[in-house]
Design a protein around this motif. Structure first.
Motif, PDB file in Angstrom:
ATOM      1  N   TYR A 283       0.529  32.998  36.750  1.00  0.00           N
ATOM      2  CA  TYR A 283       1.678  33.765  36.269  1.00  0.00           C
ATOM      3  C   TYR A 283       1.666  33.893  34.745  1.00  0.00           C
ATOM      4  N   ILE A 284       1.469  32.780  34.053  1.00  0.00           N
ATOM      5  CA  ILE A 284       1.542  32.770  32.596  1.00  0.00           C
ATOM      6  C   ILE A 284       0.360  33.530  31.991  1.00  0.00           C
ATOM      7  N   VAL A 285      -0.848  33.282  32.514  1.00  0.00           N
ATOM      8  CA  VAL A 285      -2.038  33.936  31.960  1.00  0.00           C
ATOM      9  C   VAL A 285      -2.017  35.431  32.263  1.00  0.00           C
ATOM     10  N   TYR A 286      -1.533  35.798  33.443  1.00  0.00           N
ATOM     11  CA  TYR A 286      -1.407  37.225  33.786  1.00  0.00           C
ATOM     12  C   TYR A 286      -0.510  37.942  32.787  1.00  0.00           C
ATOM     13  N   TRP A 287       0.663  37.373  32.507  1.00  0.00           N
ATOM     14  CA  TRP A 287       1.607  38.056  31.632  1.00  0.00           C
ATOM     15  C   TRP A 287       1.138  38.056  30.186  1.00  0.00           C
ATOM     16  N   LEU A 288       0.441  37.036  29.773  1.00  0.00           N
ATOM     17  CA  LEU A 288      -0.162  37.061  28.447  1.00  0.00           C
ATOM     18  C   LEU A 288      -1.143  38.218  28.351  1.00  0.00           C
ATOM     19  N   THR A 289      -2.040  38.326  29.327  1.00  0.00           N
ATOM     20  CA  THR A 289      -3.063  39.381  29.328  1.00  0.00           C
ATOM     21  C   THR A 289      -2.417  40.761  29.394  1.00  0.00           C
ATOM     22  N   ARG A 290      -1.499  40.929  30.309  1.00  0.00           N
ATOM     23  CA  ARG A 290      -0.851  42.236  30.484  1.00  0.00           C
ATOM     24  C   ARG A 290      -0.064  42.651  29.249  1.00  0.00           C
ATOM     25  N   SER A 291       0.694  41.724  28.681  1.00  0.00           N
ATOM     26  CA  SER A 291       1.528  42.064  27.524  1.00  0.00           C
ATOM     27  C   SER A 291       0.685  42.482  26.328  1.00  0.00           C
ATOM     28  N   LEU A 292      -0.429  41.785  26.096  1.00  0.00           N
ATOM     29  CA  LEU A 292      -1.285  42.146  24.965  1.00  0.00           C
ATOM     30  C   LEU A 292      -1.954  43.496  25.186  1.00  0.00           C
ATOM     31  N   MET A 293      -2.464  43.728  26.381  1.00  0.00           N
ATOM     32  CA  MET A 293      -3.186  44.974  26.639  1.00  0.00           C
ATOM     33  C   MET A 293      -2.251  46.182  26.685  1.00  0.00           C
TER      34      MET A 293
ATOM     35  N   ASN B 161     -10.919  46.791  20.396  1.00  0.00           N
ATOM     36  CA  ASN B 161     -11.324  47.808  21.365  1.00  0.00           C
ATOM     37  C   ASN B 161     -11.036  47.268  22.758  1.00  0.00           C
ATOM     38  N   ALA B 162     -10.192  47.960  23.507  1.00  0.00           N
ATOM     39  CA  ALA B 162      -9.720  47.441  24.786  1.00  0.00           C
ATOM     40  C   ALA B 162     -10.867  47.125  25.737  1.00  0.00           C
ATOM     41  N   ARG B 163     -11.808  48.038  25.864  1.00  0.00           N
ATOM     42  CA  ARG B 163     -12.899  47.815  26.818  1.00  0.00           C
ATOM     43  C   ARG B 163     -13.762  46.624  26.401  1.00  0.00           C
ATOM     44  N   GLU B 164     -14.010  46.490  25.098  1.00  0.00           N
ATOM     45  CA  GLU B 164     -14.793  45.352  24.622  1.00  0.00           C
ATOM     46  C   GLU B 164     -14.071  44.033  24.888  1.00  0.00           C
ATOM     47  N   MET B 165     -12.754  44.046  24.858  1.00  0.00           N
ATOM     48  CA  MET B 165     -11.995  42.821  25.106  1.00  0.00           C
ATOM     49  C   MET B 165     -12.231  42.302  26.524  1.00  0.00           C
ATOM     50  N   PHE B 166     -12.592  43.196  27.429  1.00  0.00           N
ATOM     51  CA  PHE B 166     -12.929  42.816  28.792  1.00  0.00           C
ATOM     52  C   PHE B 166     -14.426  42.565  28.965  1.00  0.00           C
ATOM     53  N   GLU B 167     -15.260  43.379  28.340  1.00  0.00           N
ATOM     54  CA  GLU B 167     -16.690  43.401  28.646  1.00  0.00           C
ATOM     55  C   GLU B 167     -17.550  42.497  27.771  1.00  0.00           C
ATOM     56  N   VAL B 168     -17.128  42.193  26.552  1.00  0.00           N
ATOM     57  CA  VAL B 168     -18.000  41.516  25.597  1.00  0.00           C
ATOM     58  C   VAL B 168     -17.506  40.090  25.322  1.00  0.00           C
ATOM     59  N   GLY B 169     -18.412  39.131  25.469  1.00  0.00           N
ATOM     60  CA  GLY B 169     -18.122  37.764  25.037  1.00  0.00           C
ATOM     61  C   GLY B 169     -17.437  36.867  26.040  1.00  0.00           C
ATOM     62  N   ASN B 170     -17.160  37.374  27.249  1.00  0.00           N
ATOM     63  CA  ASN B 170     -16.475  36.565  28.266  1.00  0.00           C
ATOM     64  C   ASN B 170     -17.502  36.040  29.270  1.00  0.00           C
ATOM     65  N   PHE B 171     -18.168  34.950  28.940  1.00  0.00           N
ATOM     66  CA  PHE B 171     -19.251  34.442  29.767  1.00  0.00           C
ATOM     67  C   PHE B 171     -18.759  33.550  30.899  1.00  0.00           C
ATOM     68  N   LEU B 172     -17.639  32.890  30.701  1.00  0.00           N
ATOM     69  CA  LEU B 172     -17.056  32.064  31.750  1.00  0.00           C
ATOM     70  C   LEU B 172     -16.386  32.947  32.801  1.00  0.00           C
ATOM     71  N   PRO B 173     -16.256  32.472  34.037  1.00  0.00           N
ATOM     72  CA  PRO B 173     -15.462  33.225  35.020  1.00  0.00           C
ATOM     73  C   PRO B 173     -14.046  33.423  34.476  1.00  0.00           C
ATOM     74  N   PHE B 174     -13.426  34.529  34.856  1.00  0.00           N
ATOM     75  CA  PHE B 174     -12.070  34.785  34.395  1.00  0.00           C
ATOM     76  C   PHE B 174     -11.077  33.830  35.069  1.00  0.00           C
ATOM     77  N   HIS B 175     -10.086  33.403  34.292  1.00  0.00           N
ATOM     78  CA  HIS B 175      -8.958  32.683  34.865  1.00  0.00           C
ATOM     79  C   HIS B 175      -8.272  33.607  35.865  1.00  0.00           C
ATOM     80  N   GLU B 176      -7.753  33.043  36.955  1.00  0.00           N
ATOM     81  CA  GLU B 176      -7.176  33.876  38.002  1.00  0.00           C
ATOM     82  C   GLU B 176      -6.061  34.780  37.478  1.00  0.00           C
ATOM     83  N   GLY B 177      -5.269  34.302  36.530  1.00  0.00           N
ATOM     84  CA  GLY B 177      -4.204  35.149  35.992  1.00  0.00           C
ATOM     85  C   GLY B 177      -4.748  36.364  35.266  1.00  0.00           C
TER      86      GLY B 177
END
Length: 366
Positions: free
Chosen positions: A295-305, A322-338
């Motif tokens: 819940y918390i991580v989802y709303w953090l992500t959604r509010s910023l984007m 850059n919105a697309r880069e924020m998703f595509e670049v530098g995120n090597f770990l699996p995403f948190h479920e939120g």
């Protein structure tokens, strides 16, 4: 150094009992009494409720560990909190920026179960993902701004590329520091050793401006979020120039290390810099701790984007997000479920998992 650190997320009621058995979970940045807000002073655990029906008086807390208050990450953390506050009525999450001792200490905090979210560089994310420098429970959320490398050189020097450092006086940073290791890697990529320099200093990065403007050194390399005050100061007060690190050596580094990315500094970001500069660097990387509720991580992500223009305007360091880069670049770990829920919701992540806002609660709050 202007390398700062992390995010820490908290919520109401009890927290220690909810962590998965394999992961320690005892956040300590906010007193336990502050976990209980509004009508949550009772020890009773509220029934599960959906995002659309947040009860009056129920609140969650987000504290951002960020390093020195003079550092870029502190301003980034403050910008995140300010942006998240705009949508408080949707999620009831309160946010505050806190100091920390930097990226290394934030890794330790998460390993100890004391940090719910941290801002690190993409190499930390990468090494955690491949197990070389593990952070148990670490999960990606998004990347943030570029931390691009540049050579800052004296006004009248004939330095126009990394190879021109041969015979020059260069501050590489203190022995054993991350900044020095980075500089040594750069020299090696261009076939240089410290002995090839006119003088290889090992002085703290805080002395770079004085050293360059006084004529004691000819150059110093720095990997930092731009625009940066230290770079602006030496450009403004003693006419220092910025030089990119591009060339064959840079291409080799990009090929060898996935956590680096090619980056461009726009023209006119600093005094006297009338042309774009090509170089490479890290991404600042936002990493969450697995026990934090989706819940918390989802709303953090959604509010910023959803308020990215607001976030960009909060501090110059985020102005080129850059919105697309924020998703595509530098995120090597699996995403948190939120975070994953939000990325699926907008169609960028297609792994078959659940989409949309998670419920506020499945059991007790964390």
């Amino acid at each position: 150094m202007l390398r700062c650190a992390g995010l820490v997320i908290f919520s109401q009621i009890s927290w220690a009992q909810d962590a998965p058995a394999a992961l320690p979970y005892s956040p300590d940045a906010i007193p336990l009494s502050q976990y209980q807000s509004g009508d949550a002073a009772s020890s009773a655990v509220p029934d599960p409720f959906a995002i659309s029906t947040v009860p009056q008086g129920k609140e969650y807390f987000l504290a951002i560990y960020s390093g020195s208050t003079s550092g870029v990450y502190y301003y980034v953390a403050s910008a995140i909190c300010d942006t998240l506050s705009m949508t408080y009525h949707q999620h009831h999450i309160r946010c505050v920026a806190l100091r920390s001792q930097g990226v290394g200490s934030n890794r330790d905090l998460m390993t100890q179960g004391r940090a719910q979210m941290i801002i690190v560089q993409s190499d930390t994310n990468y090494y955690a993902s491949n197990g070389e420098k593990p952070i148990p429970g670490a999960r990606s959320v998004m990347s943030l701004h570029n931390e691009m490398g540049v050579l800052v050189v004296s006004k009248n020097s004939d330095i126009h590329g990394v190879a021109d450092l041969r015979g020059k006086r260069v501050n590489l940073g203190p022995e054993g520091s991350a900044s020095r290791n980075q500089a040594l890697e750069l020299l090696t990529a261009y076939g240089l050793k410290p002995a090839d320099l006119g003088r290889a200093d090992a002085v703290t990065q805080d002395a770079n401006a004085q050293g360059l403007c006084s004529g004691y050194i000819d150059a110093f390399p720095v990997w930092i979020g731009h625009p940066a005050q230290v770079v602006d100061d030496v450009a403004r007060f003693c006419g220092a120039r910025l030089v990119g690190m591009n060339g064959d050596g840079m291409e080799n580094l990009l090929h060898q290390h996935q956590y680096y990315s090619h980056q461009t500094l726009p023209a006119n970001l600093y005094p006297g810099q009338d042309q774009p500069i090509e170089s490479y660097g890290f991404k600042a990387s936002l990493v969450a701790y697995e026990p934090v509720k989706p819940y918390i991580v989802y709303w953090l992500t959604r509010s910023l984007m959803e308020h990215l223009d607001v976030l960009r305007a909060k501090t110059p360091n985020l102005s080129m997000l850059n919105a697309r880069e924020m998703f595509e670049v530098g995120n090597f770990l699996p995403f948190h479920e939120g975070a994953a829920r939000y990325w699926r919701e907008i169609g960028w992540l297609q792994d078959g998992g659940p989409k949309g806002p998670p419920d506020i609660d499945e059991s007790a709050d964390q």
